[in-house]
Design a protein around this motif. Sequence first.
Motif, PDB file in Angstrom:
ATOM      1  N   ALA A  55       0.845  -1.201   0.000  1.00 23.39           N
ATOM      2  CA  ALA A  55       0.000   0.000   0.000  1.00 23.39           C
ATOM      3  C   ALA A  55       0.882   1.253   0.000  1.00 23.39           C
ATOM      4  O   ALA A  55       0.557   2.253  -0.658  1.00 23.39           O
ATOM      5  N   GLU A  56       2.007   1.199   0.700  1.00 22.08           N
ATOM      6  CA  GLU A  56       2.944   2.325   0.697  1.00 22.08           C
ATOM      7  C   GLU A  56       3.631   2.451  -0.666  1.00 22.08           C
ATOM      8  O   GLU A  56       3.916   3.566  -1.115  1.00 22.08           O
ATOM      9  N   ASN A  58       2.203   1.665  -3.471  1.00 23.84           N
ATOM     10  CA  ASN A  58       1.149   2.262  -4.286  1.00 23.84           C
ATOM     11  C   ASN A  58       1.114   3.782  -4.092  1.00 23.84           C
ATOM     12  O   ASN A  58       0.960   4.534  -5.061  1.00 23.84           O
ATOM     13  N   ASP A  59       1.277   4.241  -2.866  1.00 20.62           N
ATOM     14  CA  ASP A  59       1.324   5.688  -2.603  1.00 20.62           C
ATOM     15  C   ASP A  59       2.508   6.341  -3.308  1.00 20.62           C
ATOM     16  O   ASP A  59       2.373   7.421  -3.895  1.00 20.62           O
ATOM     17  N   HIS A  62       1.684   6.673  -7.038  1.00 19.45           N
ATOM     18  CA  HIS A  62       0.759   7.774  -7.305  1.00 19.45           C
ATOM     19  C   HIS A  62       1.431   9.140  -7.115  1.00 19.45           C
ATOM     20  O   HIS A  62       1.215  10.053  -7.922  1.00 19.45           O
ATOM     21  N   ASN A  63       2.224   9.277  -6.067  1.00 19.07           N
ATOM     22  CA  ASN A  63       2.895  10.561  -5.813  1.00 19.07           C
ATOM     23  C   ASN A  63       3.880  10.915  -6.916  1.00 19.07           C
ATOM     24  O   ASN A  63       3.929  12.077  -7.361  1.00 19.07           O
ATOM     25  N   THR A  83      11.328   4.166  -3.747  1.00 17.65           N
ATOM     26  CA  THR A  83      10.951   2.858  -3.231  1.00 17.65           C
ATOM     27  C   THR A  83      12.110   2.213  -2.480  1.00 17.65           C
ATOM     28  O   THR A  83      11.939   1.688  -1.374  1.00 17.65           O
TER      29      THR A  83
END
Length: 119
Positions: A55-56, A58-59, A62-63, A83
Amino acid sequence: MTTKILIENLKIFAFHGVLPEEKILGTNYILNVEIQADLEKASESDELKDTINYAEINDILHNEMAIPSQLLEHVIGRIINKTKNKFPQISFIKVKLTKTNPPMKGEMDGVSVEIEKRF
């Protein structure tokens, strides 16, 4: 033990490209990400702290996609760096970024750039 985390066909609308209209109109992009790390501890503990929280990731995707860039290579480079900085246990990462509607002649599903890096 090597574990793979795969984020597959994540669709994000963004504004990347060299042409001025690409920065105004935008288009859909597709992201595919493969991450490898030794996550044996998580397989035994069942604790989120012992794995890579997708989930992090994925953030992060998107960012970084929200920051307009001329080159897909630049976007991917930022994704890889952010990452790896967030999850130093990563031993390998591969990112494929596809522009689904490139401003070029001909009918196609898109144009992709793929970068992989071993640590």
